[in-house]
Design a protein around this motif. Structure first.
Motif, PDB file in Angstrom:
ATOM      1  N   VAL A 228       0.862  -1.157   0.000  1.00  0.00           N
ATOM      2  CA  VAL A 228       0.000   0.000   0.000  1.00  0.00           C
ATOM      3  C   VAL A 228       0.910   1.221   0.000  1.00  0.00           C
ATOM      4  O   VAL A 228       1.752   1.357   0.889  1.00  0.00           O
ATOM      5  CB  VAL A 228      -0.908   0.008   1.244  1.00  0.00           C
ATOM      6  N   THR A 229       0.747   2.061  -0.995  1.00  0.00           N
ATOM      7  CA  THR A 229       1.618   3.233  -1.141  1.00  0.00           C
ATOM      8  C   THR A 229       0.791   4.491  -0.949  1.00  0.00           C
ATOM      9  O   THR A 229      -0.215   4.699  -1.652  1.00  0.00           O
ATOM     10  CB  THR A 229       2.274   3.252  -2.542  1.00  0.00           C
ATOM     11  N   LEU A 230       1.194   5.320   0.020  1.00  0.00           N
ATOM     12  CA  LEU A 230       0.447   6.540   0.349  1.00  0.00           C
ATOM     13  C   LEU A 230       1.395   7.719   0.494  1.00  0.00           C
ATOM     14  O   LEU A 230       2.585   7.536   0.786  1.00  0.00           O
ATOM     15  CB  LEU A 230      -0.310   6.362   1.672  1.00  0.00           C
ATOM     16  N   SER A 231       0.852   8.894   0.323  1.00  0.00           N
ATOM     17  CA  SER A 231       1.589  10.108   0.637  1.00  0.00           C
ATOM     18  C   SER A 231       1.359  10.456   2.101  1.00  0.00           C
ATOM     19  O   SER A 231       0.333  10.081   2.693  1.00  0.00           O
ATOM     20  CB  SER A 231       1.127  11.261  -0.251  1.00  0.00           C
ATOM     21  N   GLU A 232       2.316  11.164   2.673  1.00  0.00           N
ATOM     22  CA  GLU A 232       2.193  11.585   4.064  1.00  0.00           C
ATOM     23  C   GLU A 232       0.878  12.334   4.270  1.00  0.00           C
ATOM     24  O   GLU A 232       0.439  13.091   3.410  1.00  0.00           O
ATOM     25  CB  GLU A 232       3.377  12.480   4.442  1.00  0.00           C
ATOM     26  N   GLU A 233       0.247  12.107   5.410  1.00  0.00           N
ATOM     27  CA  GLU A 233      -1.017  12.712   5.840  1.00  0.00           C
ATOM     28  C   GLU A 233      -2.246  12.095   5.173  1.00  0.00           C
ATOM     29  O   GLU A 233      -3.368  12.519   5.442  1.00  0.00           O
ATOM     30  CB  GLU A 233      -1.021  14.238   5.646  1.00  0.00           C
ATOM     31  N   ALA A 234      -2.075  11.085   4.345  1.00  0.00           N
ATOM     32  CA  ALA A 234      -3.216  10.408   3.740  1.00  0.00           C
ATOM     33  C   ALA A 234      -3.897   9.500   4.761  1.00  0.00           C
ATOM     34  O   ALA A 234      -3.317   9.163   5.801  1.00  0.00           O
ATOM     35  CB  ALA A 234      -2.772   9.588   2.522  1.00  0.00           C
ATOM     36  N   PHE A 235      -5.135   9.088   4.430  1.00  0.00           N
ATOM     37  CA  PHE A 235      -5.902   8.180   5.281  1.00  0.00           C
ATOM     38  C   PHE A 235      -5.546   6.740   4.922  1.00  0.00           C
ATOM     39  O   PHE A 235      -5.420   6.388   3.753  1.00  0.00           O
ATOM     40  CB  PHE A 235      -7.399   8.405   5.073  1.00  0.00           C
ATOM     41  N   LEU A 236      -5.390   5.926   5.958  1.00  0.00           N
ATOM     42  CA  LEU A 236      -4.994   4.532   5.753  1.00  0.00           C
ATOM     43  C   LEU A 236      -6.110   3.582   6.159  1.00  0.00           C
ATOM     44  O   LEU A 236      -6.720   3.740   7.225  1.00  0.00           O
ATOM     45  CB  LEU A 236      -3.758   4.211   6.604  1.00  0.00           C
ATOM     46  N   THR A 237      -6.369   2.598   5.304  1.00  0.00           N
ATOM     47  CA  THR A 237      -7.162   1.435   5.678  1.00  0.00           C
ATOM     48  C   THR A 237      -6.455   0.191   5.178  1.00  0.00           C
ATOM     49  O   THR A 237      -6.078   0.130   4.009  1.00  0.00           O
ATOM     50  CB  THR A 237      -8.573   1.474   5.043  1.00  0.00           C
ATOM     51  N   ILE A 238      -6.264  -0.767   6.067  1.00  0.00           N
ATOM     52  CA  ILE A 238      -5.781  -2.090   5.684  1.00  0.00           C
ATOM     53  C   ILE A 238      -6.856  -3.084   6.110  1.00  0.00           C
ATOM     54  O   ILE A 238      -7.174  -3.195   7.291  1.00  0.00           O
ATOM     55  CB  ILE A 238      -4.441  -2.450   6.346  1.00  0.00           C
ATOM     56  N   ASN A 239      -7.400  -3.798   5.132  1.00  0.00           N
ATOM     57  CA  ASN A 239      -8.501  -4.716   5.415  1.00  0.00           C
ATOM     58  C   ASN A 239      -8.008  -6.038   5.983  1.00  0.00           C
ATOM     59  O   ASN A 239      -6.973  -6.572   5.555  1.00  0.00           O
ATOM     60  CB  ASN A 239      -9.304  -4.984   4.145  1.00  0.00           C
ATOM     61  N   CYS A 240      -8.776  -6.569   6.913  1.00  0.00           N
ATOM     62  CA  CYS A 240      -8.488  -7.864   7.519  1.00  0.00           C
ATOM     63  C   CYS A 240      -9.807  -8.557   7.801  1.00  0.00           C
ATOM     64  O   CYS A 240     -10.680  -7.979   8.448  1.00  0.00           O
ATOM     65  CB  CYS A 240      -7.701  -7.691   8.807  1.00  0.00           C
ATOM     66  N   THR A 241      -9.958  -9.783   7.325  1.00  0.00           N
ATOM     67  CA  THR A 241     -11.108 -10.604   7.677  1.00  0.00           C
ATOM     68  C   THR A 241     -10.605 -11.925   8.215  1.00  0.00           C
ATOM     69  O   THR A 241      -9.472 -12.342   7.934  1.00  0.00           O
ATOM     70  CB  THR A 241     -12.033 -10.856   6.464  1.00  0.00           C
ATOM     71  N   TYR A 242     -11.456 -12.601   8.982  1.00  0.00           N
ATOM     72  CA  TYR A 242     -10.999 -13.818   9.640  1.00  0.00           C
ATOM     73  C   TYR A 242     -12.062 -14.911   9.583  1.00  0.00           C
ATOM     74  O   TYR A 242     -13.238 -14.646   9.383  1.00  0.00           O
ATOM     75  CB  TYR A 242     -10.620 -13.531  11.094  1.00  0.00           C
ATOM     76  N   THR A 243     -11.599 -16.121   9.762  1.00  0.00           N
ATOM     77  CA  THR A 243     -12.472 -17.281   9.946  1.00  0.00           C
ATOM     78  C   THR A 243     -11.999 -17.995  11.195  1.00  0.00           C
ATOM     79  O   THR A 243     -10.811 -18.325  11.329  1.00  0.00           O
ATOM     80  CB  THR A 243     -12.372 -18.249   8.753  1.00  0.00           C
ATOM     81  N   ALA A 244     -12.915 -18.193  12.134  1.00  0.00           N
ATOM     82  CA  ALA A 244     -12.548 -18.859  13.378  1.00  0.00           C
ATOM     83  C   ALA A 244     -13.805 -19.392  14.041  1.00  0.00           C
ATOM     84  O   ALA A 244     -14.897 -18.868  13.841  1.00  0.00           O
ATOM     85  CB  ALA A 244     -11.833 -17.891  14.330  1.00  0.00           C
TER      86      ALA A 244
END
Lengths: 112, 113
Positions: free
Chosen positions: B11-27
């Protein structure tokens, strides 16, 4: 204090050498772990000690031999390793097995 | 068995940008969920955690909410810094039986000035 200390930070060893990795924590945690991490991959679990007893061995080759001398210390003895064993070896500890783990900085191992 | 799926990077962003990293799980049952961060050449650091549904973990401007209905634990930060460049791992621990951490594959974040 959430520190897990690993020594050495870097290790280069030949395929006929015997060496040991050391890990120490003083948080009173009763579970300790060894993980192996290859580049660009998540850590892979190798061993789990719970209350100083080996609880999980993830089918790790016998050239890796763990030891837990007391509740604060964890060793990993290495003998007759192969070049493909080169990796970052991470130690971790947690209060008990099902709680969050805290990791050390790792030992970068190179087998030549 | 348990599993964690993360969005692939980098994931490549410029400084001060908004970040989302998605994570889903099975358990099975009600796992605890974690985000770990690994800076270059270092070990993993626990960034935040949540132990039950609707819990929000937060630390250093990062947040993640345990969503049981969508089995997700997405990592967010409102304004990233160059120093946030690292690999981020989502992980779970099933609280039943004898459980250890199950990791996602990791997402590399690169922040440019």
């Amino acid at each position: 204090d959430t520190e897990v200390t690993q020594t050495p930070k870097h290790l280069v060893m030949g395929m006929t050498n015997k060496k040991s990795l050391k890990c120490e924590q003083h948080m009173g945690h009763r579970a300790m772990y060894w993980y192996k991490q290859k580049a660009k991959k998540p850590p892979e679990l190798m061993f789990v000690y719970s209350y100083e007893k080996l609880s999980i061995n993830e089918s790790v080759p016998s050239r890796f031999s763990p030891e837990c001398p007391n509740s604060s210390l964890l060793n990993l003895h290495l003998h007759a390793l192969q070049p493909e064993d080169s990796a970052l070896y991470l130690c971790a500890s947690s209060r008990t097995v099902n709680t969050e783990a805290f990791f050390g900085q790792g030992t970068r191992l190179t087998v030549v | 068995g348990d599993s964690v799926t993360q969005m692939e990077g980098p994931v490549t962003l410029s400084e001060e940008a908004f970040l989302t990293i998605n994570c889903t799980y099975t358990a099975t049952g009600y796992p605890s969920l974690f985000w770990y961060v690994q800076y270059p050449g270092e070990g993993l650091q626990l960034l935040l955690k949540a132990t039950k549904a609707d819990d929000k973990g937060s630390n250093k401007g990062f947040e993640a909410t345990y969503r049981k209905e969508t089995t997700s634990f997405h990592l967010e930060k409102g304004s990233v810094q160059v120093s946030d460049s690292a690999v981020y791992f989502c992980a779970l621990s099933s609280n039943s039986g004898y459980s250890t951490l199950t990791f996602g594959k990791g997402t590399m974040l690169l922040v440019s000035p």
